[in-house]
Design a protein around this motif. Structure first.
Motif, PDB file in Angstrom:
ATOM      1  N   LYS A 160     -13.519  -5.616  -1.093  1.00 37.05           N
ATOM      2  CA  LYS A 160     -14.875  -5.218  -0.682  1.00 37.05           C
ATOM      3  C   LYS A 160     -15.008  -5.212   0.831  1.00 37.05           C
ATOM      4  O   LYS A 160     -15.966  -5.729   1.407  1.00 37.05           O
ATOM      5  CB  LYS A 160     -15.924  -6.121  -1.340  1.00 37.05           C
ATOM      6  N   ILE A 161     -13.976  -4.604   1.480  1.00 39.57           N
ATOM      7  CA  ILE A 161     -13.959  -4.433   2.926  1.00 39.57           C
ATOM      8  C   ILE A 161     -14.094  -2.941   3.218  1.00 39.57           C
ATOM      9  O   ILE A 161     -13.386  -2.117   2.650  1.00 39.57           O
ATOM     10  CB  ILE A 161     -12.635  -4.944   3.541  1.00 39.57           C
ATOM     11  N   ASN A 162     -15.006  -2.569   4.113  1.00 37.85           N
ATOM     12  CA  ASN A 162     -15.207  -1.167   4.527  1.00 37.85           C
ATOM     13  C   ASN A 162     -15.417  -0.242   3.327  1.00 37.85           C
ATOM     14  O   ASN A 162     -14.828   0.831   3.244  1.00 37.85           O
ATOM     15  CB  ASN A 162     -14.004  -0.663   5.337  1.00 37.85           C
ATOM     16  N   GLN A 163     -16.268  -0.673   2.402  1.00 35.04           N
ATOM     17  CA  GLN A 163     -16.430   0.111   1.175  1.00 35.04           C
ATOM     18  C   GLN A 163     -17.047   1.476   1.435  1.00 35.04           C
ATOM     19  O   GLN A 163     -16.697   2.454   0.793  1.00 35.04           O
ATOM     20  CB  GLN A 163     -17.297  -0.667   0.177  1.00 35.04           C
ATOM     21  N   HIS A 179       0.838  -1.196   0.000  1.00 34.75           N
ATOM     22  CA  HIS A 179       0.000   0.000   0.000  1.00 34.75           C
ATOM     23  C   HIS A 179       0.877   1.251   0.000  1.00 34.75           C
ATOM     24  O   HIS A 179       0.630   2.202  -0.757  1.00 34.75           O
ATOM     25  CB  HIS A 179      -0.925  -0.013   1.220  1.00 34.75           C
ATOM     26  N   ASP A 180       1.918   1.258   0.842  1.00 31.78           N
ATOM     27  CA  ASP A 180       2.850   2.390   0.856  1.00 31.78           C
ATOM     28  C   ASP A 180       3.577   2.504  -0.486  1.00 31.78           C
ATOM     29  O   ASP A 180       3.818   3.610  -0.981  1.00 31.78           O
ATOM     30  CB  ASP A 180       3.873   2.210   1.980  1.00 31.78           C
ATOM     31  N   HIS A 181       3.934   1.359  -1.053  1.00 36.85           N
ATOM     32  CA  HIS A 181       4.577   1.316  -2.375  1.00 36.85           C
ATOM     33  C   HIS A 181       3.668   1.972  -3.415  1.00 36.85           C
ATOM     34  O   HIS A 181       4.101   2.840  -4.190  1.00 36.85           O
ATOM     35  CB  HIS A 181       4.863  -0.148  -2.707  1.00 36.85           C
ATOM     36  N   ARG A 223     -12.599   9.076   1.124  1.00 32.87           N
ATOM     37  CA  ARG A 223     -11.162   9.097   0.801  1.00 32.87           C
ATOM     38  C   ARG A 223     -10.968   9.068  -0.705  1.00 32.87           C
ATOM     39  O   ARG A 223     -10.138   9.805  -1.254  1.00 32.87           O
ATOM     40  CB  ARG A 223     -10.471   7.892   1.448  1.00 32.87           C
ATOM     41  N   ASP A 224     -11.749   8.224  -1.384  1.00 31.30           N
ATOM     42  CA  ASP A 224     -11.622   8.118  -2.833  1.00 31.30           C
ATOM     43  C   ASP A 224     -11.892   9.463  -3.507  1.00 31.30           C
ATOM     44  O   ASP A 224     -11.183   9.871  -4.433  1.00 31.30           O
ATOM     45  CB  ASP A 224     -12.598   7.069  -3.379  1.00 31.30           C
ATOM     46  N   MET A 225     -12.927  10.160  -3.036  1.00 31.97           N
ATOM     47  CA  MET A 225     -13.274  11.453  -3.622  1.00 31.97           C
ATOM     48  C   MET A 225     -12.172  12.475  -3.389  1.00 31.97           C
ATOM     49  O   MET A 225     -11.790  13.213  -4.296  1.00 31.97           O
ATOM     50  CB  MET A 225     -14.589  11.951  -3.022  1.00 31.97           C
ATOM     51  N   ILE A 226     -11.624  12.500  -2.166  1.00 27.59           N
ATOM     52  CA  ILE A 226     -10.569  13.465  -1.844  1.00 27.59           C
ATOM     53  C   ILE A 226      -9.335  13.224  -2.693  1.00 27.59           C
ATOM     54  O   ILE A 226      -8.755  14.158  -3.253  1.00 27.59           O
ATOM     55  CB  ILE A 226     -10.220  13.387  -0.333  1.00 27.59           C
ATOM     56  N   GLU A 227      -8.936  11.952  -2.822  1.00 27.22           N
ATOM     57  CA  GLU A 227      -7.742  11.640  -3.600  1.00 27.22           C
ATOM     58  C   GLU A 227      -7.959  11.937  -5.082  1.00 27.22           C
ATOM     59  O   GLU A 227      -7.041  12.371  -5.782  1.00 27.22           O
ATOM     60  CB  GLU A 227      -7.333  10.181  -3.398  1.00 27.22           C
ATOM     61  N   SER A 228      -9.171  11.707  -5.585  1.00 29.92           N
ATOM     62  CA  SER A 228      -9.471  12.030  -6.989  1.00 29.92           C
ATOM     63  C   SER A 228      -9.346  13.526  -7.237  1.00 29.92           C
ATOM     64  O   SER A 228      -8.813  13.958  -8.267  1.00 29.92           O
ATOM     65  CB  SER A 228     -10.881  11.547  -7.346  1.00 29.92           C
ATOM     66  N   ILE A 229      -9.848  14.332  -6.276  1.00 31.44           N
ATOM     67  CA  ILE A 229      -9.757  15.787  -6.410  1.00 31.44           C
ATOM     68  C   ILE A 229      -8.299  16.238  -6.363  1.00 31.44           C
ATOM     69  O   ILE A 229      -7.858  17.083  -7.151  1.00 31.44           O
ATOM     70  CB  ILE A 229     -10.571  16.481  -5.292  1.00 31.44           C
ATOM     71  N   LYS A 230      -7.503  15.638  -5.445  1.00 29.04           N
ATOM     72  CA  LYS A 230      -6.078  15.971  -5.347  1.00 29.04           C
ATOM     73  C   LYS A 230      -5.362  15.669  -6.666  1.00 29.04           C
ATOM     74  O   LYS A 230      -4.544  16.455  -7.149  1.00 29.04           O
ATOM     75  CB  LYS A 230      -5.427  15.156  -4.225  1.00 29.04           C
ATOM     76  N   ARG A 231      -5.663  14.513  -7.223  1.00 25.48           N
ATOM     77  CA  ARG A 231      -5.001  14.097  -8.458  1.00 25.48           C
ATOM     78  C   ARG A 231      -5.366  15.044  -9.596  1.00 25.48           C
ATOM     79  O   ARG A 231      -4.509  15.438 -10.388  1.00 25.48           O
ATOM     80  CB  ARG A 231      -5.398  12.653  -8.794  1.00 25.48           C
ATOM     81  N   PHE A 232      -6.638  15.427  -9.677  1.00 23.60           N
ATOM     82  CA  PHE A 232      -7.088  16.342 -10.722  1.00 23.60           C
ATOM     83  C   PHE A 232      -6.403  17.701 -10.562  1.00 23.60           C
ATOM     84  O   PHE A 232      -5.934  18.300 -11.533  1.00 23.60           O
ATOM     85  CB  PHE A 232      -8.604  16.504 -10.661  1.00 23.60           C
ATOM     86  N   HIS A 279      -2.397  10.179  -3.485  1.00 26.32           N
ATOM     87  CA  HIS A 279      -2.295   8.796  -3.044  1.00 26.32           C
ATOM     88  C   HIS A 279      -3.186   7.906  -3.919  1.00 26.32           C
ATOM     89  O   HIS A 279      -3.927   8.394  -4.782  1.00 26.32           O
ATOM     90  CB  HIS A 279      -2.723   8.668  -1.577  1.00 26.32           C
ATOM     91  N   LEU A 280      -3.113   6.594  -3.682  1.00 21.49           N
ATOM     92  CA  LEU A 280      -3.994   5.662  -4.371  1.00 21.49           C
ATOM     93  C   LEU A 280      -5.447   6.041  -4.111  1.00 21.49           C
ATOM     94  O   LEU A 280      -5.826   6.383  -2.983  1.00 21.49           O
ATOM     95  CB  LEU A 280      -3.766   4.236  -3.875  1.00 21.49           C
ATOM     96  N   VAL A 281      -6.272   5.977  -5.145  1.00 22.13           N
ATOM     97  CA  VAL A 281      -7.706   6.207  -4.981  1.00 22.13           C
ATOM     98  C   VAL A 281      -8.382   4.920  -4.515  1.00 22.13           C
ATOM     99  O   VAL A 281      -9.184   4.911  -3.593  1.00 22.13           O
ATOM    100  CB  VAL A 281      -8.325   6.713  -6.307  1.00 22.13           C
ATOM    101  N   ASN A 282      -8.042   3.805  -5.149  1.00 24.92           N
ATOM    102  CA  ASN A 282      -8.599   2.507  -4.766  1.00 24.92           C
ATOM    103  C   ASN A 282      -7.501   1.627  -4.169  1.00 24.92           C
ATOM    104  O   ASN A 282      -6.442   1.461  -4.771  1.00 24.92           O
ATOM    105  CB  ASN A 282      -9.196   1.797  -5.990  1.00 24.92           C
ATOM    106  N   THR A 283      -7.751   1.080  -2.982  1.00 28.19           N
ATOM    107  CA  THR A 283      -6.778   0.248  -2.296  1.00 28.19           C
ATOM    108  C   THR A 283      -7.236  -1.205  -2.314  1.00 28.19           C
ATOM    109  O   THR A 283      -8.292  -1.533  -2.862  1.00 28.19           O
ATOM    110  CB  THR A 283      -6.618   0.718  -0.842  1.00 28.19           C
ATOM    111  N   MET A 284      -6.437  -2.072  -1.676  1.00 21.08           N
ATOM    112  CA  MET A 284      -6.823  -3.482  -1.608  1.00 21.08           C
ATOM    113  C   MET A 284      -8.143  -3.682  -0.879  1.00 21.08           C
ATOM    114  O   MET A 284      -8.896  -4.600  -1.188  1.00 21.08           O
ATOM    115  CB  MET A 284      -5.722  -4.301  -0.913  1.00 21.08           C
ATOM    116  N   GLU A 285      -8.452  -2.816   0.084  1.00 24.37           N
ATOM    117  CA  GLU A 285      -9.742  -2.919   0.787  1.00 24.37           C
ATOM    118  C   GLU A 285     -10.893  -2.735  -0.184  1.00 24.37           C
ATOM    119  O   GLU A 285     -11.946  -3.361  -0.048  1.00 24.37           O
ATOM    120  CB  GLU A 285      -9.815  -1.869   1.908  1.00 24.37           C
ATOM    121  N   THR A 286     -10.692  -1.858  -1.180  1.00 23.46           N
ATOM    122  CA  THR A 286     -11.731  -1.636  -2.188  1.00 23.46           C
ATOM    123  C   THR A 286     -11.991  -2.917  -2.969  1.00 23.46           C
ATOM    124  O   THR A 286     -13.141  -3.331  -3.153  1.00 23.46           O
ATOM    125  CB  THR A 286     -11.305  -0.520  -3.164  1.00 23.46           C
TER     126      THR A 286
END
Length: 686
Positions: A530-533, A506-508, A539-548, A520-527
Motif C-alpha cells: 500500500k505504497i504509492n497506490q 520484481h524483475d523475476h 500502470r495497472d490499467m496499461i498492463e491489464s490491457i497489454k495482457r488482454f 508485466h506484473l499488474v500488481n507489484t509489492m508496492e501495491t
C-alpha cells in the motif's frame, strides 16, 4: 590417427566430460565438420554432419581428442581429399554452442549460439545468456519460397526468441538445484578413485532444447561435450555489502518444458500430472570469501553456500477458460470430473520426488465471489487435497493453506504482509534450506532442504510473485544468519539488502509474467504494501490491457511456436499442418489407447517418492585424497578438481580488473548516499 593423452596431470580425465566453449565450422560438398575446443585451445574434438540425404540426419562424434597440430593435419587431409569437388571452406561465424537440429518439410537445420553474454558466476562457473543464434541448413543451399510451408514453419520456429531469457553454462548444471549439484560426488566409496562418470543427470524437465539435441545425439546423458542444455526462465545476480562482507545473491527461475504454453491456452494440469506455468525458483546466497564450491580437502566442502527453492504452478485440476467471447475474465470450467483426482495425484507424486516432504500448498485464489469463477476451483482443489491426504502417512500429508489474498489486500483491517511473513516463517521451520559444507560450527551446521512451498493464484503471476518474494525475504534472513553475517534471521524491509532483493524479485515476476501472460506484473509489492497506490493505477490499467491484447491476438502463434520448438508437434507426411490443427490437446495428453495402468486409487504415491530426500551423505565420498590435491600442470575445464578456475581466471591472458564480471556486478553501492563535497554551494553557510 593415434589418440594421445595431451593433458599432463596427476589424473586421467578421459572418463569425464570434455568441456568445449568455442567452435569452428568447416564445409565440403558432402559434409560439415564442427571443430570444438576448450578454453585454453589446447585440445580439440570433431563432429561430422553428413549433407547428402535431406531426410536423414547423420551426426558422427569423433572420440579422438586432438592437439592443435593434429587438428591442423586432419583439416589439411580433409581438404586434399575433397580438392576435386571444391575443397574445404571455413564458414565465417563465431560459434559458442550447439542448440540442436530440426527438420520441417524439407531438409535439416543446425542451430548455433553465435553471441553470448556473461550474466552470473557460481562457484567459479560462468552462466551465459544467449544474445544471438543462427539457423544453418545442413543440405546444399536451396532458395525457399516465402509463401511455402517450409518458410512458414521457419517463421513459426523462430517465434521462440532464443535471445530472450535462455541461459546455459559449460561447466555448471543449470537444470538442477545447488543442493542436487553439491550433494553428488564423483568419487567412489572404495579406494576413493574417480568414478567413471558415464552419465550426466540433467533434469529433463528444464532442458528446453531436449528435442533439438535428441535429433542429433542419441544419448543426452552421455559424456559428450557437444550437448549443451538450455534453460528458459530468469537469471539475476547481485553483490551485497553487509558490514563490509561481500555477499552474492543469485536468483534463478527454471520453466518446465512439460505442458508449456501461453496463459489462456494452457491451464491446470494434463493427464500426465504436469501443470501449466510450472516454475522452480531458487535463491542462492553465498559469502564470497572464496569463490570455489570446494575446500582444500573436500569436494563441495565450502561452507559458504546456501540455497532455498520454491515452486509455482497452475492449480492441478483439469480446467480451462473459453476465450472466444473476448471477455477480459472468461468463465472457468472444470472439464473432467475425476473422483480419484488422478492427474493431481501424479503431480504431487512428482513434487515429492523432486523436493521431498512436506509439500505446503499456498492457494491465493478468491474464496467468495458474487459470480463464481475462481472459487469453483478453490472448492475442488480443497477436495482433491483432502482425498489424497487420507492415504498418506500423517507426517507426509500435504499441508493446504487457502487464503483470499485479493480480498485481504483491499481490506483496511488485514495485514497482507504480516500474514504472508507468518506463513513464510512456519514454512522455513518445516522445510529448512540447503547449507553446504561439512564439520562446521554448530550454528552453521550442514543442512538440507526437505520439502517445498507450492504457491498459486489463478495465473501464478501477480499474487504468487508477491507471496514468493516474502518467502524469499524470510529465507534470505535465515541464509545470512546461517552464514554468520547477521546476528538475527530477521531483516527489515527498508534496508539496502531488501531494496535490491525486491528489485530482483520484481524483475523475476515481470519476466515470468511476460513469458506466460504477455505483459508485466499488474500488481507489484508496492501495491500489497500500500505504497504509492494512486500512481500505480495507470500502470495497472496499461498492463491489464497489454495482457488482454496478448491473450486475444498473439497467444495462438506463441503456442504453435512452443509446440514446434519443444517437439510436441513433429512434421510428418500426410498429417495436417501445425496451423491446421483445431486443438493441441492430443500433443500434451496421452492417447487413451496407449495409457499405462493407473496407480492404485488409494496407494496413489510410491514409497520411493515419499523418501526421495531421506538419505545421508557419506563424507568419505567427498574427501579428496592428498595425491589429488596437487595442482595440475595444465588443467582445463574437464578437471573436476581444479578446472573451475580455468573459465573465470584465464591464466594465459592479461586481464584487467575492470573486465572481470564479479568486479562489475550489480550491487548495493547505488543505495549509498552521495558524498558530501565541502565547499560546494550546498554546503555553504548563509
Amino acid at each position: 590417427m593415434k589418440k594421445e593423452n595431451t593433458l599432463d596431470t596427476t589424473l586421467n580425465f578421459s572418463n569425464y566430460r570434455f568441456v568445449m566453449s568455442s567452435f569452428e565450422l568447416y564445409e565440403t560438398k558432402t559434409r560439415y565438420y564442427l571443430i570444438g575446443t576448450n578454453q585454453s585451445k589446447q585440445r580439440y574434438r570433431v563432429l561430422q554432419i553428413h549433407r547428402t540425404n535431406p531426410k536423414e540426419l547423420v551426426v558422427i562424434e569423433d572420440d579422438v581428442v586432438y592437439t592443435q597440430h593434429e587438428k591442423s593435419k586432419l583439416l589439411k587431409m580433409i581438404e586434399d581429399g575433397n580438392m576435386s569437388v571444391g575443397g574445404l571452406h571455413l564458414v565465417p561465424m563465431r560459434i559458442y554452442g550447439v542448440v540442436g537440429f530440426v527438420r520441417f518439410t524439407q531438409g535439416w537445420y543446425m542451430i548455433f549460439i553465435t553471441k553470448r553474454k556473461q550474466v552470473a558466476l557460481l562457484g567459479g562457473h560462468y552462466i551465459y545468456h544467449i544474445d544471438e543464434t543462427r539457423l544453418v541448413p545442413v543440405g546444399l543451399q536451396v532458395k525457399i519460397d516465402k509463401n511455402s510451408d517450409e518458410a512458414r514453419y521457419i517463421t513459426t520456429f523462430q517465434n521462440i526468441d532464443l535471445t530472450k531469457n535462455f541461459y546455459f553454462s559449460y561447466t555448471y548444471d543449470l537444470t538442477n538445484t545447488l543442493q542436487v549439484n553439491m550433494t553428488q560426488s564423483p568419487l567412489q566409496s572404495e579406494g576413493k578413485e574417480p568414478r567413471e562418470k558415464t552419465s550426466y543427470d540433467y533434469n529433463d524437465m528444464f532442458v528446453w532444447n531436449h528435442y533439438l539435441l535428441k535429433s542429433g545425439f542419441k544419448d543426452l546423458r552421455s559424456r559428450s561435450g557437444w550437448i549443451l542444455p538450455l534453460i528458459y526462465g530468469f537469471f539475476d545476480q547481485a553483490k551485497i555489502s553487509v558490514f563490509g562482507r561481500s555477499i552474492v545473491v543469485t536468483l534463478i527461475a527454471r520453466r518446465s518444458r512439460y505442458f508449456a504454453g501461453a496463459r489462456f491456452l494452457k491451464r491446470g494440469v494434463n493427464d500426465k500430472g504436469f501443470v501449466a506455468n510450472d516454475v522452480e525458483t531458487e535463491q542462492i546466497v553465498a559469502e564470497m570469501t572464496t569463490t570455489s564450491f570446494h575446500s582444500t580437502d573436500r569436494l563441495y566442502g565450502n561452507p559458504r553456500y546456501t540455497s532455498y527453492v520454491q515452486h509455482r504452478g497452475s492449480i492441478p485440476l483439469i480446467w480451462s477458460q473459453d476465450t472466444t467471447n473476448m471477455s477480459p475474465k472468461p468463465p472457468i470450467e472444470l472439464n473432467v470430473v475425476d473422483p480419484f483426482f488422478s492427474a493431481a495425484a501424479l503431480h504431487f507424486e512428482n513434487l515429492f520426488t523432486r523436493y521431498g516432504t512436506p509439500c505446503i500448498v499456498l492457494n491465493l485464489i478468491k474464496q467468495k465471489e458474487k459470480t463464481k469463477r475462481e472459487s469453483i476451483l478453490g472448492k475442488e482443489y480443497a477436495e482433491a487435497v483432502d482425498y489424497l491426504n487420507q492415504f498418506l502417512p500423517k507426517d507426509k500429508r500435504i499441508k493446504y493453506i487457502a487464503w483470499d489474498m485479493s480480498r485481504a489486500s483491499r481490506s483496511h483491517d488485514q495485514d497482507v504482509i504480516g500474514y504472508l511473513e507468518k506463513i513464510a516463517e512456519e514454512t522455513m521451520e518445516a522445510t529448512g534450506f540447503f547449507h553446504s559444507g561439512f564439520e562446521i560450527p554448530p550454528r552453521r551446521a550442514y543442512t538440507r532442504q526437505h520439502g517445498v512451498l507450492r504457491t498459486n493464484c489463478i495465473d501464478c503471476l501477480d499474487r504468487t510473485n508477491a507471496a514468493q518474494f516474502l518467502m524469499g525475504k524470510c529465507a534470505l534472513g535465515h541464509q545470512l544468519y546461517a552464514l554468520g553475517v547477521i546476528g538475527s534471521p530477521k531483516i527489515d524491509f527498508d534496508s539496502d539488502v531488501v531494496n535490491i532483493f525486491t528489485e530482483m524479485y520484481h524483475d523475476h515476476g515481470d519476466t515470468i509474467a511476460l513469458q506466460y501472460g504477455g505483459s508485466h506484473l499488474v500488481n507489484t509489492m508496492e501495491t500489497y504494501r500500500k505504497i504509492n497506490q494512486w500512481t500505480s493505477h495507470p500502470r495497472d490499467m496499461i498492463e491489464s490491457i497489454k495482457r488482454f491484447y496478448a491473450n486475444a491476438f498473439s497467444d495462438a502463434d506463441k503456442q504453435d511456436a512452443i509446440n514446434l520448438f519443444l517437439g510436441n508437434y513433429v512434421t510428418k507426411d500426410g498429417q495436417p499442418m501445425l496451423w491446421e490443427l483445431n486443438s493441441d490437446y492430443h500433443l500434451h495428453n496421452q492417447d487413451p489407447r496407449l495409457k499405462t495402468a493407473h496407480h492404485d486409487y488409494r496407494k496413489w504415491f510410491s514409497e520411493k517418492a515419499l523418501h526421495s530426500q531421506d538419505y545421508e551423505m557419506d563424507p568419505a565420498l567427498f574427501t579428496i585424497p592428498p595425491s589429488f590435491r596437487v595442482p595440475a600442470i595444465n588443467p582445463d575445464e574437464s578437471d573436476p578438481f581444479h578446472g573451475y578456475w580455468e573459465e573465470y581466471y584465464t591464466h594465459r591472458q592479461l586481464t584487467s580488473l575492470d573486465s572481470l564480471f564479479f568486479f562489475n556486478m550489480n550491487g548495493t553501492l547505488k543505495y549509498r548516499p552521495p558524498k558530501l563535497v565541502l565547499g560546494s554551494k550546498d554546503c555553504e553557510g548563509p
